[in-house]
Each structure stands twice: as C-alpha cells, then as structure tokens.
Design an enzyme around this catalytic site. Structure first.
Site, PDB file in Angstrom:
ATOM      1  N   THR B 162       0.824  -1.212   0.000  1.00  0.00           N
ATOM      2  CA  THR B 162       0.000   0.000   0.000  1.00  0.00           C
ATOM      3  C   THR B 162       0.861   1.267   0.000  1.00  0.00           C
ATOM      4  OG1 THR B 162      -1.670  -1.208   1.223  1.00  0.00           O
ATOM      5  CG2 THR B 162      -1.783   1.187   1.341  1.00  0.00           C
ATOM      6  N   GLY B 201       3.241  -2.893   8.357  1.00  0.00           N
ATOM      7  CA  GLY B 201       3.563  -3.202   9.746  1.00  0.00           C
ATOM      8  C   GLY B 201       5.007  -3.651   9.871  1.00  0.00           C
ATOM      9  N   GLU B 457      -6.115  -6.704   3.609  1.00  0.00           N
ATOM     10  CA  GLU B 457      -6.337  -7.870   2.719  1.00  0.00           C
ATOM     11  C   GLU B 457      -7.564  -7.656   1.837  1.00  0.00           C
ATOM     12  OE1 GLU B 457      -3.880  -9.677   2.744  1.00  0.00           O
ATOM     13  OE2 GLU B 457      -3.052  -9.328   4.733  1.00  0.00           O
TER      14      GLU B 457
END
Lengths: 702, 702
Positions: B162, B201, B457
C-alpha cells in the site's frame, strides 16, 4: 546493494530529496475547488440556516481567541499518554475559565468554546453537572452557600449517581444518607463494595466537592434516592477527607482526558443544609420527609439534557461527514469505464455509487437530526415556560400529558440520535478506507469519545422501552376513544380511523413520505398493543417488538421534523439573503433521500402495514434512491462546507478544507511523531529494546 | 462536616474499611455456578468439537508456558503510552522467538501463542508477511539467500504494498523498479510523495529488510507490480541505508503496539536476484520479461489469508461474547414483575429478551462462522493439493472454475465475516452497559485492533463487488445453459429450473431454512443480472445492488456451512465422548436461531422472492424467534465456556470465568492505575497542574 548507513540519525528531518516530492496529480486543492465550482449552494447562507446567523458569528469570534492561545495548541493531541492527556485537559480547563472571565462569555459562547476545543476538559462535570445540579435542585439559601463559590471555582464539584453495581436502575442505588436527629446531620455511607460511586467525571482527581445521590433513610424508612452536597477533598492540600476513599477508575474506550472516578464513603457526616432541598426535604423539627409538590418539575429538568443530546448528535456526525466527504472527493481509485473520459488519472471515490450510498444518506440524516434537535429543544423550552401549573388554559391533566410527551420524545430521540451518530461516525471512518484507521483521520477519536453517549443519560435500550410504553398507552387511549393531542396521539387516531379503507400514498408527494412513516409507526403500535393483550404475555417478551416500535416512531418524528423545517423555509420570507430555488430543491432532495434510504433499509413493514405496495417499494429502492444519490452528489462538498466546522476543530489530515490530504498526513507522521525519535535493537537475542534510553521518554509537546 | 484531611497520600492502598467491603448479593460466583448447573452441555466435549481435541491440548500446553513468563505479564496492558506499548510488543516478540526455538513450536503452536498473547508483536509482519512472501514467491536460490536468515531472524523483514495515494488499486502503485541492463540491477524509486509506502507493519522502527511491491519497468515499458527484496536498515547500527527515508506513520485507532511505517526510496539499486522470481522474472541475458506460467497459482496464495480471516473472525467475536454473556449473567438490574418470584434481588440482565436479542444470535453467528471458516480453509487446502494442472480428471477449464469459486468465496466471506465480527464486538461492548466502556471490559481494545481487518487484505466493499461479479457470471452461464458445478452455479440452476412453479418452503424443516437463503440469493442474482442488461446501465450504478447480492449469497454460504457441519455431526460416530442428544439439539436450535434472526432482520427479499409468505414471516419473526431465544438462554454461559478462551487471554474484569466482576474492576482501578499516583492543583488560577512532578512520570509496570 545500497550504500552504507547514512549519518543522519533516525527520521526526524526529511532529506532534501524527500522535501522536494509532490503528490501525483490530480491534486487535492484542484479537486476540491472544482467541486465547489460545480454547485449552486452558498455555504454561508446555508450555515446561517443550519445554525442561526448569531451562532455562526459567535463561532468566528471564539475561534479567533482559542486558535491564538498556545494552551489550546492541538499539534500534540494525537500523541499523548493518558497522563499527558489529563494534564492537558486540566490546563485547558483552567485557561478556559480564565478566558470566560476575561471575555465575559455567556452560556452560548462558552458552549461554543467547549465544542471548538474538541476534547472535553477536566472540569467537564463541574460545568455540566455540578453547577446545574445546584441551580436546579438547590434552594435560594443553598445557591448562596454553594453556587456562588462554584461559579467562581473556589470549589470544584462533580455529580455522583451511578454505582459499581447499579446504572440504569437508579431506585436501587445502595449508598445511604441516614438522617441523624440527634445532631441534625445526614450520615453518608457505602454499605457494600458495589455501592461505590463509579464513572462520575471530574471526581477521580479534580473535584473537591460532589453532589451524591443516596437513599434517604429517616427512622429506618427508605425514601428513595436524593441529592446531597458533600466535600470530598481538602481545599488546600487536595487530600481526601476522612472517611472518603476516592480515585480515578482507569482507562476507558475513549474520553481519557477526563478523570471518571470512584468514591466510597465511611459514615461521613454532613449538615442538614447539604441535602439539596428545592423539591423535597427533611423537616429538622419534626424529623419528617416533605415530598416534592410536583414531581413533574424534576421531570422537565431531566429531559433538557436529552434534548440537547439530539442536536449534539447531528454536530458529531457532521464532523465525520465533513472529513469523509472531502477526502472522498480528493481520493481517487480505479477508473470507472463509464466515467468522464476527460478525467485525469483515476476516478474520485465519491463518484462510486457504493460510496455515495454510504455517505449521502448520512449527510441527509445529519440535517434531519439538526432540525429535529432544534425543534425538540424549542418544545422543551415552551413546555418549561408556558406549561406552568395553574396557568390559564393549562389544566393539570393537559400539562401532565405534555410532560409525558416531552419525556417520551426526548427519551426516544436521544436513543435514536446518539445511536445513529455513533454508527454514522464509524461508517464515515470506514468510508475513508485504510487512512480512516489513522488517528490523523480525525474521526476515530471522536468516535471513541462519542459512543459513550449511547449509555450515559439513560442507556438507549432502556430509554427505548420507556418511549414504547408511552406509545402503547397512547394507542390504548385511542382505542378507548380518548386520544390525546400529542403527535403520537393524533397519528394513531388518524391511522385507526382509516386503516381499513383502501389507502394509496404517493412516493412523489413529500407530505405522503412523512405520512407513510406515521402509518408504519401506528401499525406497529397497534400490533404490539394487541400482542400485549394476549393472556400470559409478559412485558419482557415484548421488549424486542417495543424497541422496533420506538425506532419506527422516532424515524417518523425525524422525517417529520425535517419536512416541517423545509416547509417553513419555503413559506417564511426573511430580511437575510436566502437560498435560491435550486439550492432549496437540493435540501428537499436530501429530505427525500433520507426517507427513501430508511424505506429501502427496512422495506418490510411499509409493505406489511399496507403503506406501500411492492411495486412502489421496488421503485423507491432502486430508481428513486439511485437518482437522488446522483442528484445530490455534485453538492456534497458544499453541503458539508455549510456545516461550518473549521479545520481547527476537525484536526484532520483527510478533512482539510483545502484538500492537502497527503502533505498533511506525511507532515504529521514525519515531523510530530515521537516514535520516530527512538531507535531499537530488533535482534531477538539482544536484551536492548530502545537503543538510546535517554531519548526514549520521547514526549509529545504537551 | 467531615473531619480534617487524612494523612495517607492519594489512593494507592485502600484503608481497612474499604478492604472489608463485599459486593452486595447475589454474588457473581453463585450466579455463574447456578448457570453452569442448569445446562446439560459439556463444554469440554463441545470445545473439542469446535476446535479439535488437538488444538485444545496445544492451547493448554502453550498457555502454561506463556502465563508463567513475566515478559507476558498482562497487568500493565491497559495503561501504557504508545511508546510503552511498542516497547512491550518488541520485548514480547523477542521472547516469543526464543520460546519458539526452545520448545520447537510448530506452526500451529506458534499461532496459538500469538493468539493467547492477545496483542500483536513488533515482529508481526516479519512472521505473517515477510517469511511467507519469500516462501511463496521466491525461487529455491532466493529461499537459500533470504529465507534461512529470516527464519533465524538474522534479518527482519516486512511487506510494503500500500502507498500513501493507493490502497485498493494495486495496479496503479507508483513505486518503480527499473531494470538497468548496464549493471544488471533494479533501481527502486518513489517518483511522488503519494508513492510513499504507507501502513506496512513492522516497517516503522523494527525491520531491516522489506519486500517492496513496485512497477517493473524494462526499456521504458511497464509490466505491473512485482515483489522485490530490499535491505532498508544497517544490520549493525540499525540506521536507514542511503536513499531510504523510513519511519512510523503515527498513532492509529488501534493496533498501536505495531510500528506501521512509511518508506520512500531515492534511486536505490538492488541486484537481479532480489526480484522474487518464482512466478515471473527478468531474463538478464535478453533483458526480457518472462511472465508467470500460470497466474492462477498466485491466486491460490492470495486467497489463503482471506480464508484464515473467516475463522479468525469467529474467534474474535467469541472474545466479546464470552465477556458479555458472563457479565450479563452476573449483572442484575430492575426486577422483572413476571420473573422468578424466588429470586434474590434484581433480575439477571440476561433474562431480558432485549439482551438475549442482542447477544444470542451473535453466539449462533460465532459458531456459524467458525464452522464455515473451517470448511473454507479445507476447501482452500483441497484446491491447492488436488487441483494441480495436468492432474488426471482436472482439465485446465475445471481448475480455472474451482479457482474462481475459491476466489469469490474467500473474498465474499472475508468481507461478510470481518464486518460481522467487528459489529458483533461493538454490540457485545454495548451489551455490557456502562462498564463496557471501561478498558477493563476487555472488549474495547479488541474492537480497536480488529476493525482494521475490514480494510486490510482487501477493503470489504471492494471485495464484495468481486464476489458479485462472479455471481453475475455464474447466472449468465445458467442463462446460457452451461451452469458450473460450483455451489453458486448449482443454486442458481435449481432456482432457474423451478422459479415459476408454486413452491412452499417450511420453516419447520432445517433443510428448507438453508434453501430459502439459497432461493433469495438466486433471486437477487438474476434480478441484478437483468438490470445489468438494461442499455446505458453502468456497472457503477449497480454497485449497491451488487453489495446486497454479495451479502445475501454469503449468508446462504454461512447458513449452509452451519447446517452441513451439524448434519455430519449427527451421522458420524467417533471414538471420543460425544455430545448427548439434548446438547446436540441446542446446537440445532442455534442454527435455527441464526437463520430466523437473519430473516427477521431483513424479511423483505424473502417475501419479494416468494421464498416465504407473509404469514410465515410473521410467525418466524415473532413466535419462532422468541421461542428460540428462550430455549437457548439457559445454555448461554456453558456455550461460551465451550469457546475455551482462558481468563488470561480475555484479560477482562467483566468476563472472568468465576464471575468476580466487581472485585476485579475495583482492584484494577485502585491498585494498578497510574493516574491515582498523582495529585493535582485544581484551582483555575494556579499554574501548577501536577503537585509533585517527580511522581508525575507515573509509569505502568511495563
């Protein structure tokens, strides 16, 4: 492979190749200005209509004061620990009091300042609960004794009702206030652990006084919960007084800037004058209880806060909407093959009907709740001012009836509006996609604070039962041929009179759109009434039906409130500049959108009640609904502009008025973020976590 | 008035009169043990059925290890600032790796440990994204080069897809990887600010490696996004390498223990071997792009995570349910006039139908999602293992079909299940009334972390469109006389064959309950297909209908999954102890409750599709539904016991197995709460905020 490590430590200042980067096109500012060019709506005129011209002007003035005061600087808001948040909230509370005194702010100006700060302050319940508690429940003598000092904040108070073991059922509170005729005092006491006062805001660390709701006991007999004023901390040392165990209840889902507290009392004596005695009291000479002359008066006071919460729900929802709609006009994803071929790059997500479906009905709902909230507050004001017992033309019976209506309306609408706004905020956050999850979206924290409103001032599910009870009584009165003059009474009478005749409502008539909601509510009321008459049927078994009934009735009230306000608008000339006919037509379309949105969400009972035929429902759910979304879409940005929520209030990267979304997100992450001031040792067998512990206490600038 | 100030500072230790206090009766432990006596369900047998005996045993073993390790001590969990949370999460990550090595935990044991810890760790994406990315997309040579070191955690990685300006539309990612034939390297570059990797993350502070999705460019031509391995920080100093600008993106709605990060790249060179080349690659001799042999293989990998999320949704919902149902059995409010006259005190709130209405259908839903999740994971496993191209009996076409079904099913169910669980958690939190808002409820933080699953997701609304697209294609195949063998294909064929015949489904048949959901889904599919054929109708205009269609289809799948599992249970004898017939009947009632709950939530399309008549709907919505609530009520506590979620995982005052709710809330507030270690000066004109600044850094024990 890459070259060796850079010299610059961590990431605090971006290197020059980073500072030169621009977002790719189309740019946010260009997209938002083209949105604003493409709508006829004048947001300033609409703002005056939504809030009154006076309120808009107050906001401008108060904003200027706050924005230039460094105590209210918001740049650290999203970074503080709970302790830092609380310290900030106490600092801001202090400064706000100072400004209030300096600028002689009236109630409206002060409320505006509280709203603009965005977060609550440590004094929240002193201002919202303690002062009003003494004002409304104290005698003139008690006002002299407590209120003057409280207004000057020589004493700081809170309001303690809920207990560890008791929330909704106030009658069963365990704390006792036992009258001691020997020295004319009350003894406040917590007989069990579950009697601990719990949740009271401002109690945990800040307050030195409290209004305590306790079971009055005289000569062994219980007289139910009554309010008592009690000092809890020393005015100089701020240490708890003897027999008092008090503290903060710990972190919460949100609202962590306020010190919600607990309080246990061990045989604490307070003088006779500390029982707030405007409505009921103990006669110290005879040791007898004097009950309230008119219990209805307490009633009116309790409903006021609920009416205010209806209006507040609209403003909270508007915060989320302003952010989500502006960002959806800036954010582009995918290319709609049927979209404008001249467009640069991808399609604005606001052009997707699935995004419109999630946001535009909420926009309509925010206006509906705003108008309904204003009307409910006006209804409360009228009832309070004109409904006095003994006033000509107001029999005690008709007054009782109006109070019952006010109570039921405020309970139902409070439940409906706060739940709608809490859900709406979450829908807005999710409509922002991934970035909605960032604190910088500005929606998440509002949601975290706001959801509590579904529980405080009456749990919504409990309130809903009260409204439904009222409606069932109204239906019974209709069945007995003695309908009341309330909105519900008239609606139920109308339905009862014609329910067996062939009716035909038209979806093309705005009046009929209101009528179908009234029809469905009446149908459900009589249906539930019928069930309640089945032998052996308990009230508990009807709770689900009653909750649905309350919701249907509230939707009727809100749709009706929206309609009536627009109808007045059309017929009342004003000296101020007015919205043009095109803009007014957009408001009517929002009214229709909200009605059709509610219908398509739950079409079944409109059909089952015979308010609408299947073909009408199919037409409403598809053709009408999609057409209204398309018609309103071009005005979405200007409509949220009209809510007139300044960037300073929103404190959002995504909702910036100028559309510089990506620059703002990047700037906040890279330049304000304390986590970027530390470096870690990530190797699993190293016992070092933070490499330079001296900077690890990295504080935000609070 | 009270005596003078007490000597004892603040509130850390309660005085003896406080420690002697007990909750008022009835006590939580008594209420819960009577709940457990009144149900025939054996939670241990049911736990084995829900999770497998092996999983229950693993949990017991792993829990023992974690619970006795002080790194995983949870007493400070609700108090830490973001920095403290992150430090804890890195410490726990390290310790977890050490334990994994020491105990030789396999994948299932390790996953169990991660779940029991409750919070994620700083290594989250190293474990969940980096390792699997290399395993699934790397060649054997690349596995040797990267995977061995990553498994030993000599390198720590993350997964960057992303970007600041792009989430859902992966094809439009802006980061480029340009092939440089002169030295056989790729040049990774961020051309705009919006190209900044965002949200990854473990990237912000922890990782020293990353898999970066970037647009592959060879000789000026774009080949779409591909994965590249890139070192980003020095392995010794942990400083970012040259041309890398990296950091944490700031606080979020939840999940603040993980360092989601940003990453900008300035012409960073990486060698040819760093492009993960299992599926597609660049031939360094010819400088040409070699596309994947079978794009479908990537497909299978992507669906795996979504299938896992379906099962995870059930477990997350179960956390909220266990807490809310146990607390609703302990919490007493009001007295139901029709309740048990022998009862001491007030009525357990779980006895109110409005509480049952909010919680018991969710309990049924958690089981339905559990069984459906398990079936979906099994479907994924079969497809992966048996569906290989070239295997006898598997034509390329039928394989393509199965993959399309797997993709559509995993997209739809992921969207349906994660949204259901997020909403369910909030419903559970609210069902706890006021105390639901306390962090100590144990639900709020799960909700804050969990809601992100609706976006990651694949955003649920985007995924829903993909499932609906698949369904429309299936309907088209049926219309063309070439239906597929998929669940949807068979359902649509069946409907198409008999839709004009008079049908009559019976609400008393469990098989028919499944059938009405299939019928409604088929009806909506053909209806939407018809609309899509109207000239001028764009796909965008159908998005709302498609979303509703996807939801209806998923409900069919979940109801069907629940039914099939219970049907197998009835017919398969096992050597293990089995649920008795009464307990099995409770499971069937939960199946019926879920079906009837969904019907009464949205009855309209069941009617419009002619699956059910109005009288049937009225019967289902009132009589059946209320009867099922009453029948299941006595088993509610034992049913959540069977979820087998230990107190250590729940970390909740309200959800304690032993029912000591009030003692636990009080203990946490008074003994662990850092805010109670400070004293303030509340006077508005005093510049002192915290009175003893030396203790104001009051840290939790993290």
């Amino acid at each position: 492979m890459n070259a060796g490590p850079m010299k610059r430590p961590h990431t605090t200042l971006p290197p020059s190749w980073v500072t030169k980067l621009q977002p790719s096109k189309p740019h946010g500012p260009d997209l938002l200005s083209s949105e604003r060019q493409n709508s006829v709506i004048d947001p300033n005129i609409l703002a005056n209509l939504l809030h009154t011209k006076e309120a808009v002007e107050i906001q401008r003035r108060v904003l200027e004061v706050l924005q230039n005061d460094e105590v209210f600087d918001k740049t650290g808001n999203y970074f503080g620990s709970r302790l830092e948040q609380f310290k900030t909230s106490l600092s801001r509370g202090k400064r706000l009091h100072q400004l209030q005194q300096a600028y002689h702010w009236n109630e409206q100006e002060f409320a505006c300042a509280l709203e603009l700060i965005g977060d609550s302050t440590a004094y929240a319940i002193h201002w919202k609960g303690f002062l009003s508690g003494i004002r409304e429940q104290g005698t003139p003598e008690q006002q002299e004794l407590f209120l003057r000092r409280a207004e000057k904040m020589e004493i700081i108070g809170c309001f303690c009702q809920t207990e560890l073991g008791h929330g909704s059922n106030v009658r069963k509170l365990e704390t006792t206030a036992t009258w001691d005729p020997s020295d004319q005092t009350f003894i406040l006491h917590s007989p069990h652990l579950t009697a601990s006062k719990w949740w009271a805001g401002t109690l945990g660390r800040t307050a030195n006084y409290a209004i305590i709701m306790a079971q009055l006991i005289i000569a062994g007999k219980e007289y139910g919960p009554h309010p008592f004023v009690c000092q809890i901390r020393d005015l100089v040392t701020h240490e708890p007084l003897g027999g008092i165990y008090v503290g903060d209840i710990g972190p919460k889902f949100g609202y962590n800037m306020v010190d919600n507290g607990f309080l246990l009392l061990n045989q604490v004596k307070i003088p006779h004058v500390n029982m707030l005695a405007r409505f009921s009291r103990v006669d110290p000479k005879t040791n007898t209880y004097i009950p309230p002359e008119s219990p209805a008066r307490i009633y009116v006071t309790l409903t006021k806060i609920r009416c205010a919460l209806v209006l507040e729900s609209a403003r909270n929802m508007a915060r989320g909407l302003t952010i989500a709609i502006r960002y959806s006009a800036v954010r582009c994803q995918f290319q709609d093959p049927a979209g404008n071929p001249a467009q640069i790059g991808e399609t604005q997500v606001l052009d997707y009907t699935m995004v419109q479906y999630r946001l535009l009905p909420l926009l309509a709902e925010s206006l509906a709740l705003n108008f309904t909230g204003q009307a409910t507050i006006a209804f409360h004001g009228e009832t309070k001012d004109t409904g006095k017992v003994g006033q000509p033309g107001n029999s005690a019976d008709s007054r009782k009836e109006v109070l019952a209506e006010l109570h039921a309306t405020s309970c139902g609408l409070k439940a409906y509006a706060t739940s709608a706004a809490a859900q709406g905020l979450e829908l807005c956050r999710r409509a922002c996609g991934g970035h909605g999850y960032s604190s910088f979206s500005g929606i998440g924290n509002v949601f975290k604070d706001y959801v509590a409103s579904q529980t405080y001032e009456g749990d919504n599910f409990v309130l809903g039962q009260q409204t439904a009870n009222y409606l069932l009584k109204q239906a019974q009165m209709v069945a007995q041929g003695t309908p009341s003059e309330s909105i519900a009474g008239k609606n139920l009478s109308r339905y009862a009179a014609v329910k067996n005749e062939p009716i035909r409502f038209s979806l093309d008539s705005d009046g009929d759109l209101v009528a179908v909601f009234g029809w469905r509510a009446a149908y459900l009321t009589f249906k539930t009434l019928q069930q309640s008459l089945i032998p052996g049927k308990t009230r508990n078994q009807l709770q689900v039906a009653m909750w649905k009934l309350c919701t249907a009735h509230c939707q009727f009230l809100v749709i009706r409130g929206f309609y009536e306000r627009l109808a007045v608008l059309a017929s009342t000339p004003t000296p101020e500049p007015q919205l043009g006919p095109e803009a007014r037509e957009v408001l009517w379309k929002l009214f229709r959108l909200y009605a059709v949105f509610l219908i398509q969400s739950e079409p079944y009972d409109f059909f089952a009640s015979k308010a609408l035929q299947v073909e009408q429902l199919e037409h409403a759910n598809t053709v009408m609904f999609m057409q209204l979304l398309a018609d309103i879409r071009p005005h979405a940005v200007k409509l949220v502009d009209a809510w007139n929520l300044p960037d300073w209030l929103l404190d959002s990267s995504l909702g910036r008025y100028d559309g510089r979304v990506y620059e703002d997100l990047f700037q906040r992450a890279t330049q304000s973020n304390p986590l970027n001031r530390i470096s870690v040792d990530p190797r699993p067998y190293s016992s070092t976590i933070i490499k330079d512990e001296s900077v690890s206490g990295a504080r935000s600038n609070l």
